[in-house]
Design a protein around this motif. Structure first.
Motif, PDB file in Angstrom:
ATOM      1  N   SER A 139      -0.946   7.677 -30.382  1.00 16.69           N
ATOM      2  CA  SER A 139      -1.788   6.543 -30.098  1.00 16.69           C
ATOM      3  C   SER A 139      -2.776   6.706 -28.600  1.00 16.69           C
ATOM      4  O   SER A 139      -3.298   5.644 -28.174  1.00 16.69           O
ATOM      5  N   ASP A 140      -2.599   7.821 -27.866  1.00 11.98           N
ATOM      6  CA  ASP A 140      -3.247   8.060 -26.627  1.00 11.98           C
ATOM      7  C   ASP A 140      -3.121   6.999 -25.774  1.00 11.98           C
ATOM      8  O   ASP A 140      -4.183   6.536 -24.960  1.00 11.98           O
ATOM      9  N   GLN A 141      -1.966   6.359 -25.459  1.00  9.91           N
ATOM     10  CA  GLN A 141      -1.435   5.383 -24.532  1.00  9.91           C
ATOM     11  C   GLN A 141      -0.208   5.532 -23.888  1.00  9.91           C
ATOM     12  O   GLN A 141       0.675   6.242 -24.433  1.00  9.91           O
ATOM     13  N   VAL A 142      -0.060   4.889 -22.706  1.00 10.68           N
ATOM     14  CA  VAL A 142       1.181   4.592 -22.203  1.00 10.68           C
ATOM     15  C   VAL A 142       1.595   3.206 -22.241  1.00 10.68           C
ATOM     16  O   VAL A 142       0.847   2.199 -22.105  1.00 10.68           O
ATOM     17  N   SER A 143       2.819   3.116 -22.600  1.00  9.59           N
ATOM     18  CA  SER A 143       3.466   1.634 -22.753  1.00  9.59           C
ATOM     19  C   SER A 143       4.305   1.351 -21.477  1.00  9.59           C
ATOM     20  O   SER A 143       5.014   2.159 -20.991  1.00  9.59           O
ATOM     21  N   VAL A 144       4.093   0.152 -20.997  1.00 10.80           N
ATOM     22  CA  VAL A 144       4.708  -0.140 -19.854  1.00 10.80           C
ATOM     23  C   VAL A 144       5.947  -1.273 -20.267  1.00 10.80           C
ATOM     24  O   VAL A 144       5.521  -2.313 -20.640  1.00 10.80           O
ATOM     25  N   GLN A 154       0.749  -1.047   0.013  1.00 12.52           N
ATOM     26  CA  GLN A 154      -0.036  -0.237  -0.181  1.00 12.52           C
ATOM     27  C   GLN A 154       1.143   1.335   0.049  1.00 12.52           C
ATOM     28  O   GLN A 154       0.676   2.147  -0.725  1.00 12.52           O
ATOM     29  N   ALA A 155       1.912   1.246   0.919  1.00 12.32           N
ATOM     30  CA  ALA A 155       2.694   2.327   1.301  1.00 12.32           C
ATOM     31  C   ALA A 155       3.521   2.633  -0.301  1.00 12.32           C
ATOM     32  O   ALA A 155       3.656   3.660  -0.718  1.00 12.32           O
ATOM     33  N   GLY A 156       4.010   1.334  -0.868  1.00 11.95           N
ATOM     34  CA  GLY A 156       4.676   1.605  -2.118  1.00 11.95           C
ATOM     35  C   GLY A 156       3.941   1.661  -3.510  1.00 11.95           C
ATOM     36  O   GLY A 156       4.603   1.498  -4.360  1.00 11.95           O
ATOM     37  N   ASP A 157       2.698   1.769  -3.181  1.00 12.68           N
ATOM     38  CA  ASP A 157       1.670   1.944  -4.695  1.00 12.68           C
ATOM     39  C   ASP A 157       2.463   2.999  -5.386  1.00 12.68           C
ATOM     40  O   ASP A 157       2.531   4.059  -4.928  1.00 12.68           O
ATOM     41  N   THR A 158       2.640   2.594  -6.731  1.00 15.76           N
ATOM     42  CA  THR A 158       3.381   3.509  -7.551  1.00 15.76           C
ATOM     43  C   THR A 158       2.267   4.055  -8.386  1.00 15.76           C
ATOM     44  O   THR A 158       1.466   3.283  -8.869  1.00 15.76           O
ATOM     45  N   ARG A 159       2.134   5.490  -8.732  1.00 14.01           N
ATOM     46  CA  ARG A 159       1.196   5.929  -9.525  1.00 14.01           C
ATOM     47  C   ARG A 159       2.076   6.614 -10.396  1.00 14.01           C
ATOM     48  O   ARG A 159       2.911   7.285 -10.356  1.00 14.01           O
ATOM     49  N   VAL A 160       1.448   6.516 -11.770  1.00 12.68           N
ATOM     50  CA  VAL A 160       1.952   7.200 -12.970  1.00 12.68           C
ATOM     51  C   VAL A 160       1.039   8.343 -13.241  1.00 12.68           C
ATOM     52  O   VAL A 160      -0.037   8.017 -13.679  1.00 12.68           O
ATOM     53  N   PHE A 161       1.830   9.514 -13.410  1.00 14.17           N
ATOM     54  CA  PHE A 161       1.049  10.557 -13.503  1.00 14.17           C
ATOM     55  C   PHE A 161       1.480  11.021 -15.071  1.00 14.17           C
ATOM     56  O   PHE A 161       2.533  11.245 -15.559  1.00 14.17           O
ATOM     57  N   ASP A 197      -2.473   3.439 -11.854  1.00 11.97           N
ATOM     58  CA  ASP A 197      -1.913   2.728 -10.678  1.00 11.97           C
ATOM     59  C   ASP A 197      -1.113   1.530 -11.234  1.00 11.97           C
ATOM     60  O   ASP A 197      -1.466   0.932 -12.258  1.00 11.97           O
ATOM     61  N   ALA A 198       0.188   1.604 -11.131  1.00 10.52           N
ATOM     62  CA  ALA A 198       1.293   0.764 -11.753  1.00 10.52           C
ATOM     63  C   ALA A 198       0.945  -0.700 -11.483  1.00 10.52           C
ATOM     64  O   ALA A 198       1.132  -1.449 -12.649  1.00 10.52           O
ATOM     65  N   ALA A 199       0.473  -0.921 -10.247  1.00 11.64           N
ATOM     66  CA  ALA A 199       0.499  -2.439 -10.228  1.00 11.64           C
ATOM     67  C   ALA A 199      -0.771  -3.085 -10.980  1.00 11.64           C
ATOM     68  O   ALA A 199      -0.340  -4.224 -11.590  1.00 11.64           O
ATOM     69  N   THR A 200      -1.678  -2.551 -11.410  1.00 14.35           N
ATOM     70  CA  THR A 200      -2.669  -3.265 -12.265  1.00 14.35           C
ATOM     71  C   THR A 200      -2.799  -2.561 -13.590  1.00 14.35           C
ATOM     72  O   THR A 200      -3.494  -2.973 -14.111  1.00 14.35           O
ATOM     73  N   ALA A 201      -1.938  -1.528 -13.853  1.00 13.21           N
ATOM     74  CA  ALA A 201      -1.703  -0.820 -15.000  1.00 13.21           C
ATOM     75  C   ALA A 201      -3.318  -0.354 -15.635  1.00 13.21           C
ATOM     76  O   ALA A 201      -3.530  -0.641 -16.862  1.00 13.21           O
ATOM     77  N   THR A 202      -4.024   0.154 -14.610  1.00 15.27           N
ATOM     78  CA  THR A 202      -5.200   0.847 -14.985  1.00 15.27           C
ATOM     79  C   THR A 202      -5.486   2.194 -14.522  1.00 15.27           C
ATOM     80  O   THR A 202      -4.346   2.770 -13.588  1.00 15.27           O
ATOM     81  N   VAL A 203      -6.054   3.226 -15.401  1.00 13.95           N
ATOM     82  CA  VAL A 203      -6.131   4.399 -14.793  1.00 13.95           C
ATOM     83  C   VAL A 203      -7.405   4.603 -13.859  1.00 13.95           C
ATOM     84  O   VAL A 203      -8.493   4.031 -13.815  1.00 13.95           O
ATOM     85  N   ILE A 204      -6.774   5.234 -12.645  1.00 14.71           N
ATOM     86  CA  ILE A 204      -7.593   5.311 -11.417  1.00 14.71           C
ATOM     87  C   ILE A 204      -8.029   6.805 -11.262  1.00 14.71           C
ATOM     88  O   ILE A 204      -8.912   7.204 -10.454  1.00 14.71           O
ATOM     89  N   GLY A 205      -7.800   7.653 -12.362  1.00 16.67           N
ATOM     90  CA  GLY A 205      -8.194   9.080 -12.149  1.00 16.67           C
ATOM     91  C   GLY A 205      -7.754   9.872 -13.255  1.00 16.67           C
ATOM     92  O   GLY A 205      -6.589   9.445 -13.851  1.00 16.67           O
ATOM     93  N   THR A 206      -8.376  11.189 -13.299  1.00 10.58           N
ATOM     94  CA  THR A 206      -8.256  11.930 -14.665  1.00 10.58           C
ATOM     95  C   THR A 206      -8.355  13.053 -13.925  1.00 10.58           C
ATOM     96  O   THR A 206      -9.566  13.375 -13.277  1.00 10.58           O
ATOM     97  N   ILE A 207      -7.233  14.133 -13.939  1.00  9.74           N
ATOM     98  CA  ILE A 207      -7.355  15.354 -13.182  1.00  9.74           C
ATOM     99  C   ILE A 207      -7.321  16.449 -14.396  1.00  9.74           C
ATOM    100  O   ILE A 207      -6.408  16.856 -15.089  1.00  9.74           O
ATOM    101  N   PRO A 208      -8.345  17.402 -14.213  1.00 12.24           N
ATOM    102  CA  PRO A 208      -8.323  18.365 -15.372  1.00 12.24           C
ATOM    103  C   PRO A 208      -7.442  19.568 -14.917  1.00 12.24           C
ATOM    104  O   PRO A 208      -7.661  19.634 -13.523  1.00 12.24           O
ATOM    105  N   VAL A 209      -6.477  20.019 -15.604  1.00 13.49           N
ATOM    106  CA  VAL A 209      -5.549  20.764 -15.071  1.00 13.49           C
ATOM    107  C   VAL A 209      -5.252  22.124 -15.707  1.00 13.49           C
ATOM    108  O   VAL A 209      -4.979  23.039 -15.258  1.00 13.49           O
ATOM    109  N   GLY A 210      -6.243  22.136 -17.211  1.00 13.74           N
ATOM    110  CA  GLY A 210      -6.045  23.597 -17.826  1.00 13.74           C
ATOM    111  C   GLY A 210      -5.363  23.281 -19.125  1.00 13.74           C
ATOM    112  O   GLY A 210      -5.111  22.273 -19.517  1.00 13.74           O
TER     113      GLY A 210
END
Lengths: 265, 315
Positions: free
Chosen positions: B285-290, B18-25, B38-51
Motif C-alpha cells: 500500500s506504500d504507506q505507514v500505519s500509526v 522540540q528535543a523529543g521530536d520523534t522521527r520515523v525512518f 514527523d511523528a507529531a504531525t504524521a507527515t513526511v518531512i524528508g526523502t533520502i536517496p540511499v541506493g
C-alpha cells in the motif's frame, strides 16, 4: 594376556569417546539413493538439495549422502520413466520412492503407498493452463513446476544457488530433484528419525514443506505433491496457478485430482 | 508570579517537544530511498536517496545515527537523523538483508545469499566477526543485555541462538517453514519468532533453547513477519503480511487478543519507547500505519515511498 589388554583398551577408548560426548551426539546417518541418468538436471537438482541438507544436518546432527543403493537407502529419488519407477517401487515396498522424473497421470491413479510424486502431473499442468486461458483466452501458455526467471518467495535465491553451482538454468526436473531431497531432510530433522517407516508416515501425514513457491506443500492421498504451477508463454514467465480471479488462489487442489481412483489400491 | 510560572512551564514544554521530536525512518525497498516521517504531525518531512534495495534499518543506541542495509549495493548507509543526509556507506558483505543493533553499537547483519551473519562496527566500517548460519539468513535479534543473538535461516527453518561476545552458536532450534523475524523479551529470557510459510508464532526459552509455545495465526494468508513485545511485556505485536492486519497476541497464551486492519502486505513494525505508538510498514500500500496501542486503532496512515520494508525510530 593379549585379549584382556585389547578389551581394556577398547573399554578405555569407549569411555574416552563418551567423556567427550562423541557417542551421545553421534550424527544420524541418512543414506539416500538417486536412480536416474547421471548428469541429468534431476540429478543436479538432487545434488543441490543434498548440499542444503548437509548444511542443515551440520546444525541439527544429521549426515546426508546421496550415493546409497536402493537396497541400503532410507529413501529413493527416482528420475526414471513411469515403467521403471513402478518397478522400483514394487522392489522396495517399504521405502519411500520420490518421483522426480515422470508426469504420467496413470502413476498417480495407481496410488502406490510408497510413491510420492514431487513432479507435477500432466493433468495438473493441463488444469493450470485451462485456468489461465479462462482469464486470457488468446494466450498460448504451458504450465511448469519451475522457471529460471521465477523470483518471488526467495525463488531468486534458489535459482542463483543452482546456477552458480551447475552453470545451468534450473528446470522442472532440477527443481523436483532439489525439492525431493529437501523435503526429506526437513522431515528427518522434524521427526529426528530416518527410519523408512517413519518417513513414509510423516510424508503422508505431516509434511508442510517450503518449496520456495510461497506456500507450504503437502502430499495428496494419491501421493501427488500439492504445489502452485508457473505459466510460461514463449519461454517467459507470465503467471502462477491457481490463477487469481478464476479460482481461489489458495486452492492448490484446483490443479489435478487428489483422490485415488476407485478400485486402485 | 503565577503568569511567570505558566510562561516558564510553556517554555519548558516547547523545548521538550522540540528535543523529543520523534522521527520515523522507513526504507522503501522498490523506491531506493528512506522516507522520514514527523511523528507529531504524521507527515513526511524528508526523502533520502540511499541506493538500491534498502531493507533493514536500525538506530544507534545513543540515537546519533540511523543505519540502512542497502541490499543491492552490499553496503550499510549511515544517516544523520537530524540533517537527514547520508553521512557515509561501508561494505557490509554480500546481500545484507537486515540487522540488529547491539547495545555496544555493533551491527549484526544477515547476509542472505552467503549463509552467514556478520558483525560490523559501524563507526569504523570494520568487520568484527563472521558466524556461519543456515541458508537464507534473515531476521536478527539481540537480547537487551547483549549476550545473545538470534539469526533466523529461512531456507533451513532454524533459529540460531548465538552467544556474544564468543560468537558461537549455542543452539539450533527447528521451527516452522521460513522463519523470518525474531525478538527478545525485555528480560532476555524469552524469544519470539515468526514463520512465514507455516504462518505461526513460536516462543522459545532462551536458557534451554527449547520451544515453549506456538500459535498458528489461523488465517492461511497471514504470512507473518515482524514481531515485537509491548513495553510492559504482556502483549506481542505481529505484522500479518498478506492478512493485511497487525495481530496483538497475549504473551503468555499466544492467543490473539486484537486484530488491527492496516494496509496491504504489512511487514515491518516499530514501537515508540513509551509503548504508546506502533508503526507498521504496509508494503503493497506504500504507506505507514500509526497505531494507538491503548485503543488498538489506526490513528493515521502516512503515504511513503515504494514498497516500504523496515522502520526505525529516532526519539
Amino acid at each position: 594376556m593379549n585379549l584382556p589388554r585389547a578389551l581394556s583398551f577398547a573399554t578405555l577408548a569407549a569411555l574416552g569417546l563418551m567423556a567427550k560426548g562423541v557417542v551421545a551426539q553421534a550424527a544420524l546417518e541418512v543414506p539416500l539413493a538417486f536412480v536416474g541418468e547421471a548428469g541429468s538436471s534431476a540429478q543436479f537438482g538432487a545434488r543441490q538439495g543434498l548440499d542444503e541438507a548437509i548444511m542443515q544436518g551440520e546444525f541439527l546432527g544429521q549426515q546426508y549422502r546421496l550415493d546409497a543403493t536402493p537396497d541400503t537407502a532410507v529413501a529413493i529419488i527416482s528420475a526414471l520413466p513411469a515403467a521403471g519407477l513402478a518397478e522400483l517401487a514394487r522392489q522396495h515396498p517399504n521405502t519411500p520412492v520420490l518421483n522426480v522424473g515422470a508426469a504420467d497421470d496413470d502413476l498417480r491413479d495407481q496410488c502406490t503407498a510408497n510413491v510420492f510424486h514431487v513432479l507435477p502431473s500432466a493433468r495438473m499442468a493441463h488444469d493450470a493452463t485451462a485456468q489461465w486461458q479462462q482469464a486470457h483466452p488468446d494466450s498460448q501458455v504451458s504450465a511448469q513446476a519451475w522457471h529460471p526467471e521465477f523470483e518471488k518467495y526467495a525463488a531468486a535465491q534458489l535459482n542463483k544457488r543452482y546456477t552458480a553451482q551447475f552453470k545451468l538454468p534450473m528446470d522442472d526436473h532440477a527443481w523436483a530433484g532439489w525439492a525431493a531431497v529437501k523435503l526429506l531432510s526437513d522431515t528427518v530433522a522434524r521427526e529426528q528419525s530416518a527410519a523408512p517407516a517413519v518417513l513414509l508416515e510423516a510424508l503422508r501425514e505431516r509434511l508442510a514443506f517450503d518449496g520456495q513457491k510461497g506456500v507450504d506443500m503437502s502430499f495428496r492421498p494419491n501421493g501427488q505433491l500439492r504445489q502452485p504451477l508457473l505459466l510460461v508463454e514463449a519461454g517467459r514467465l507470465v503467471g502462477e496457478a491457481p490463477v487469481r480471479g478464476v479460482v481461489d488462489i489458495e486452492d492448490l487442489d484446483s490443479l489435478g485430482p487428489s483422490r485415488c481412483e476407485a478400485g486402485a489400491k | 508570579m503565577r503568569r511567570i510560572l505558566l510562561a516558564s512551564v510553556l517554555a519548558i514544554a516547547a523545548v521538550h517537544a522540540q528535543a523529543g521530536d520523534t522521527r520515523v525512518f522507513v526504507t522503501n525497498e522498490s523506491g531506493d530511498d528512506v522516507s522520514v516521517i514527523d511523528a507529531a504531525t504524521a507527515t513526511v518531512i524528508g526523502t533520502i536517496p540511499v541506493g538500491k534495495r534498502p531493507r533493514g534499518i536500525g538506530t544507534a543506541p545513543d540515537g546519533s545515527e540511523i543505519y540502512v542495509a542497502v541490499s543491492g549495493e552490499n553496503a550499510i548507509a549511515v544517516i544523520d537523523p537530524v540533517s537527514m543526509k547520508v553521512l557515509r556507506k561501508f561494505d557490509s558483505g554480500p546481500d545484507p538483508e537486515t540487522f540488529a543493533v547491539h547495545p555496544n553499537g555493533n551491527l549484526y547483519i544477515s547476509n542472505e545469499e552467503h549463509a552467514k551473519a556478520s558483525v560490523f562496527n559501524p563507526k569504523t566500517g570494520e568487520l568484527v566477526a563472521e558466524i556461519k548460519v543456515g541458508l537464507e539468513p534473515e531476521g536478527v535479534a539481540i537480547s537487551p543485555d547483549g549476550t545473545r543473538a538470534i539469526v533466523t535461516s529461512e531456507s533451513t527453518n532454524m533459529l540460531h541462538l548465538i552467544a556474544i561476545p564468543e560468537h558461537k552458536i549455542v543452539a539450533n532450534i527447528l521451527v516452522g517453514a521460513r522463519p523470518r523475524a525474531a525478538a527478545f523479551s525485555a528480560d532476555g529470557k524469552t524469544a519470539y519468532a515468526t514463520s512465514e510459510i507455516s504462518g505461526e508464532v513460536k516462543k522459545v526459552d532462551v536458557a534451554s533453547g527449547k520451544i515453549i509455545g506456538k500459535m498458528p495465526l489461523a488465517d492461511d494468508k497471514a504470512k507473518p513477519k515482524d514481531i515485537l513485545p509491548s513495553r510492559d511485556g504482556k502483549l506481542l505485536y505481529v505484522a500479518g503480511g498478506r492478512a493485511n492486519r497487525v495481530f496483538v497476541l497475549d504473551e503468555q497464551s499466544l492467543e490473539i487478543q486484537h486484530e488491527i486492519p492496516v494496509g496491504n502486505r504489512v511487514w515491518g513494525l516499530a514501537l515508540s519507547k513509551d509503548g504508546a505508538r506502533l508503526y507498521s510498514s504496509d508494503g503493497a500500500s506504500d504507506q505507514v500505519s500509526v497505531i494507538d496501542t491503548a485503543t488498538n486503532k489506526v490513528v493515521a496512515t502516512v503515504p511513503v515511498g515504494k514498497m516500504p520494508w523496515g522502520i526505525a525510530l529516532h526519539e
